[in-house]
Structures are given as C-alpha cells and as structure tokens.
Design an enzyme around this catalytic site. Structure first.
Site, PDB file in Angstrom:
ATOM      1  CB  SER A 128      39.250  10.972   9.042  1.00 48.69           C
ATOM      2  OG  SER A 128      37.912  11.325   8.850  1.00 48.69           O
TER       3      SER A 128
HETATM    4  N1  SAH Z   1      36.744  14.533   6.186  1.00 46.15           N
HETATM    5  C1  SAH Z   1      36.632  15.372   7.338  1.00 46.15           C
HETATM    6  C2  SAH Z   1      35.710  14.674   8.308  1.00 46.15           C
HETATM    7  C3  SAH Z   1      35.052  15.613   9.211  1.00 46.15           C
HETATM    8  S1  SAH Z   1      33.951  14.842  10.368  1.00 46.15           S
HETATM    9  C4  SAH Z   1      38.000  15.582   7.960  1.00 46.15           C
HETATM   10  O1  SAH Z   1      38.809  14.650   7.948  1.00 46.15           O
HETATM   11  O2  SAH Z   1      38.274  16.670   8.461  1.00 46.15           O
HETATM   12  C5  SAH Z   1      32.459  14.805   9.445  1.00 46.15           C
HETATM   13  C6  SAH Z   1      31.955  16.113   8.940  1.00 46.15           C
HETATM   14  O3  SAH Z   1      30.688  15.864   8.323  1.00 46.15           O
HETATM   15  C7  SAH Z   1      31.710  17.160  10.021  1.00 46.15           C
HETATM   16  O4  SAH Z   1      32.380  18.328   9.694  1.00 46.15           O
HETATM   17  C8  SAH Z   1      30.182  17.343   9.998  1.00 46.15           C
HETATM   18  O5  SAH Z   1      29.776  18.649  10.304  1.00 46.15           O
HETATM   19  C9  SAH Z   1      29.864  16.982   8.565  1.00 46.15           C
HETATM   20  N2  SAH Z   1      28.463  16.618   8.315  1.00 46.15           N
HETATM   21  C10 SAH Z   1      27.651  15.826   9.054  1.00 46.15           C
HETATM   22  N3  SAH Z   1      26.431  15.751   8.471  1.00 46.15           N
HETATM   23  C11 SAH Z   1      26.497  16.504   7.345  1.00 46.15           C
HETATM   24  C12 SAH Z   1      25.557  16.831   6.322  1.00 46.15           C
HETATM   25  N4  SAH Z   1      24.302  16.367   6.330  1.00 46.15           N
HETATM   26  N5  SAH Z   1      25.954  17.634   5.307  1.00 46.15           N
HETATM   27  C13 SAH Z   1      27.225  18.125   5.280  1.00 46.15           C
HETATM   28  N6  SAH Z   1      28.144  17.861   6.213  1.00 46.15           N
HETATM   29  C14 SAH Z   1      27.792  17.057   7.239  1.00 46.15           C
END
Ligand code: SAH
Length: 213
Positions: free
Chosen positions: A62
């Site tokens: 993010s």
């Molecule tokens: N806070 C992280 C955001 C990553 S993007 C950062 O700044 O790096 C969102 C993440 O949510 C992705 O890695 C995606 O794989 C994960 N995600 C999406 N659906 C999910 C679920 N049902 N359970 C766990 N993770 C999930």
C-alpha cells in the site's frame, strides 16, 4: 545506494504530516520501519514514493500515506491484540507490531506468506504470527481481537470478523465496489457496529468465502 533514512524523513514531511496524520507514535514508526526491505530491489529508488508498488502475484504494497492513515485509525496504545487480513509485503504488519502487543496476520497466497515470513523474522519481530489461510473467515483459533485491519477491499464487513472482535474493539477496512471503496472504521459497542466512513480508497479485492462477490 540510496540514503533510506533521509528518504523516510522526506516521505513523512511531504506525504504524511501535510495530509493530517498527527499521532506522534505513528509518525515515529513511519520514520523507523525500513520500507525498502519489503519490496523488490528493482524498486529501491522508488521505495518511499507516494504510491503503491507491485509485490508479485498481482498484489501491491500500500501507499505509505494509506498505511499511516489506517494505522492512526487503529488507535493503538501498545497493549492490543491485533488481527490483520492481507499480510502482503508485511510492511503494515511491522508498523502494527511496533505499536501493539501482538499481531496475527493472515495471507492467502503462499508465495507471499513464505517470503514475508522470512523478511519479518530477519528483521527480528517476535510479536508477529503469520498464517497462510483465507482471512475473510478471520482467525478463529486466536480470537477475540482488540483491533482488526483488513488491507483488501470487501463489499461488506465480513461477519466472522465482527464476531471475532472484542466488545469495545475496532475494525478498519475498505468497503465498497471492485475499484472504489470507502475507508471504513467501525467500533463494536454493545454487540453492534458504530460505523464511520473516511472517504475514498482503492485496494485489491478481498477474496475468499466472505470476500468480494
Ligand atoms: N498490507 C499489504 C497489502 C497487500 S495487498 C501491504 O501493504 O503489503 C492485499 C493482500 O491481501 C494481498 O497480499 C492478497 O493476497 C491478500 N488477500 C486477499 N484476500 C485475502 C484473504 N481472503 N485472506 C488473506 N489474504 C487475502
């Protein structure tokens, strides 16, 4: 090699403080946690840029301001047990771990889970517990949680997350449609949610059983 400490200071001065983040503990944490460690070397010159960056598997780390904003809304005092859904790069996880007692974080993509696990242990975090699972169902095994943060977009707040929140607890989650959501903050008071919206944001979708349909 870039001067990352200086880039962090610039990021805080130009992206974080002018947009209204005022919690000193959040600001100090943004100055401390090395964002470059959570991204691929090829993006090093952009490590503190004002935007998300790819982390592989079509997912993103993010934007720094969004991390600071969501963290400020978490209202952490240091004693909280936190659940994070969507570990991704682990950058937000590290920020939360600096400001709370312990962080349980769930990531569904195993490649990201494995990679992030080794980065966070290299950085020495002992109060982070990672899980490779569908976080739309929460993490019942360790519930309840004082705070829950979801860093992927849902069309509504998943019921299991509401159930796994303590009385007086708070959840921070982007809620809306595929490409447009509102940053939503909800407090659980006498079993029901008191909801506030804090304007537009765009996250990758939360998938899974209670994810975006
Ligand atoms: N806070 C992280 C955001 C990553 S993007 C950062 O700044 O790096 C969102 C993440 O949510 C992705 O890695 C995606 O794989 C994960 N995600 C999406 N659906 C999910 C679920 N049902 N359970 C766990 N993770 C999930």
């Amino acid at each position: 090699m870039e001067n990352f400490e200086e880039l962090r200071r610039l990021m805080v001065q130009t992206q974080i403080i002018p947009r209204g983040i005022s919690d000193k503990k959040v600001i100090d944490t943004m100055l401390k946690v090395p964002r470059e460690k959570f991204i691929d070397e090829k993006f090093y010159n952009d490590a503190y840029g004002d935007h998300p960056l790819p982390i592989g598997e079509s997912q993103t780390i993010s934007q720094p301001f969004m991390v600071a904003l969501m963290t400020e809304h978490m209202k952490l005092t240091g004693s909280e047990k936190v659940l994070e859904i969507g570990t991704g790069s682990g950058y937000q996880t590290a920020i939360l771990a600096e400001l709370s007692k312990e962080v349980y974080s769930v990531e569904r993509i195993s490649v990201l889970y494995e990679k992030t696990k080794s980065i966070l242990s290299e950085l020495g975090y002992k109060n982070i517990f990672l899980f490779n699972d569908d976080g739309s169902q929460g993490l019942k095994k360790h519930a309840p949680y004082d705070r829950i943060i979801v860093t992927a977009a849902a069309d509504k707040i998943p019921q299991p997350l509401i159930d796994q929140l303590t009385e007086g607890g708070r959840i921070v989650i982007p809620v809306g449609e595929r490409f447009s959501q509102d940053l939503t903050v909800a407090d659980k008071i006498k079993g029901s949610l008191k909801i506030h919206n804090y304007g537009g944001c765009v996250f990758v979708p939360l998938v899974g059983k209670h994810g975006m349909s």
